[in-house]
Scaffold this active site. Structure first.
Site, PDB file in Angstrom:
ATOM      1  CB  SER A  82     -12.678  -9.333  54.445  1.00  0.00           C
ATOM      2  OG  SER A  82     -13.078 -10.357  53.793  1.00  0.00           O
ATOM      3  CG  ASP A  86      -9.784 -10.799  53.092  1.00  0.00           C
ATOM      4  OD1 ASP A  86      -9.776  -9.995  53.742  1.00  0.00           O
ATOM      5  OD2 ASP A  86     -10.730 -11.580  52.974  1.00  0.00           O
TER       6      ASP A  86
END
Length: 344
Positions: free
Chosen positions: A57, A200
């Site tokens: 991320s 993500d």
């Protein structure tokens, strides 16, 4: 592809996810680089001191940026100076019921421009990284986890063509914050490849330290005893709730002010990986603490109620306060960190 000397410790940097709280690892690493410069170390940049950088991320954005040769201070400045532009136009709660909270355009332009600035104005691909990276994503199209890598093993031919900014946007496509990332790219042979519905990597590897250890063993053929690992979190508030309540429904777990469900799984995953790696290092009940299996440092900061920072925080004062914690923490650790992670 980076060649790793056999007589050197294999150094791994792992950076957690956490949205704009990435200012914490960015400032910690900026302090590291600046201290090396102050000491006159020629190879002061992060990519020159680590053999593998893992990031998920926001940590994935940072891992790729660092591996492209971007100084950590510039990454920090990009985050702090653009937090409002990225996250300051959150959609209404009603709209969030049907779409992601934020648009991606500003973040995409910032990352794409910054990456190309360090590649002679051209969009770099993962192969252009100056040290090795592995970037967890979740492939929603295939319904399975995936880790994007540059070509640090002869069998790794799938990912290294991917534009670096696309890899960064894919790992940062946190559910409810951004829509799944979709694009396409050309391989070096000119073949068009789809890159669809990526989200993500924090849904399974918010703390990617264990991935880094496995890569070191299996792709680089390193023994655990040869590993030096620096794992950096993004700050956290202990998730606990002992209240007697009846409202444990959807509005408790996900609402306009707080997405508790996402906080919970990210924090839980990061903490459990920290626990597992500590056991791997020191054994059960720290029975090997005096002679650990490898060098491992976990850097993080618990945030109290006076510094509640959401992943899409826009308050610059809060972000700078979090950065101050990182700078203070580095200067507490400086001697040890430089000893184990500097090539200088």
């Amino acid at each position: 592809m980076t060649t790793v000397m056999k007589d050197k410790k294999f150094k791994i940097l792992s950076i957690d996810g956490g949205g704009i709280r990435g200012v914490f690892p960015a400032m910690y690493l900026a302090s590291f680089e600046e201290e090396l410069q102050r000491k006159g170390v020629e190879k002061w940049q992060i990519y020159q001191n680590f053999d593998l950088i893992c990031g998920t991320s926001t940590g994935g954005i940072m891992a790729i940026a660092l591996a492209l040769g971007i100084p950590a201070r510039e990454i920090y400045d990009l985050y702090v100076n653009n937090a409002y532009d990225i996250f300051g136009h959150k959609k209404s709660f009603v709209k969030q019921l049907y779409s992601a909270s934020h648009e991606r355009k500003t973040l995409e332009k910032l990352i794409k421009d910054k990456f190309s600035d360090y590649n002679d104005g051209k969009d770099p691909i993962l192969k252009d990284c100056k040290t090795n990276v592995c970037i967890p994503i979740f492939d929603l199209l295939e319904g399975k986890p995936s880790v994007l890598k540059n070509d640090y093993h002869p069998n790794f031919t799938r990912d290294y063509h991917i534009p670096a900014y696309q890899a960064a946007l894919a790992t940062a496509a946190a559910p409810t914050y951004f829509t799944p990332y979709s694009s396409e790219y050309l391989t070096e042979q000119g073949v068009k490849k789809p890159f669809k519905n990526k989200i993500d990597g924090g849904v399974f590897a918010n703390n990617p330290t264990l991935i880094g250890i496995i890569e070191a063993e299996q792709a680089f053929y390193k023994e655990k005893s040869n590993l030096n690992i620096l794992s950096i979190g993004t700050g956290f508030q202990k998730f606990s709730d002992g209240a007697k309540r009846e409202n444990w429904g959807i509005l408790y777990w996900i609402n306009r002010k707080r997405k508790r469900l996402i906080e919970l799984f990210m924090q839980a995953q990061s903490q459990e990986i920290e626990n597992l790696v500590t056991i791997m290092q020191n054994g059960i009940d720290k029975e090997k603490a005096t002679h650990p299996n490898f060098i491992y440092y976990r850097i993080n900061a618990e945030l109290d109620g006076t510094l509640n920072i959401e992943m899409d925080e826009t308050d610059k004062d809060k972000l700078e306060a979090l950065a101050q914690k990182a700078a203070y923490k580095f200067h507490e650790d400086a001697t040890t960190i430089i000893k184990h992670f500097s090539n200088g």
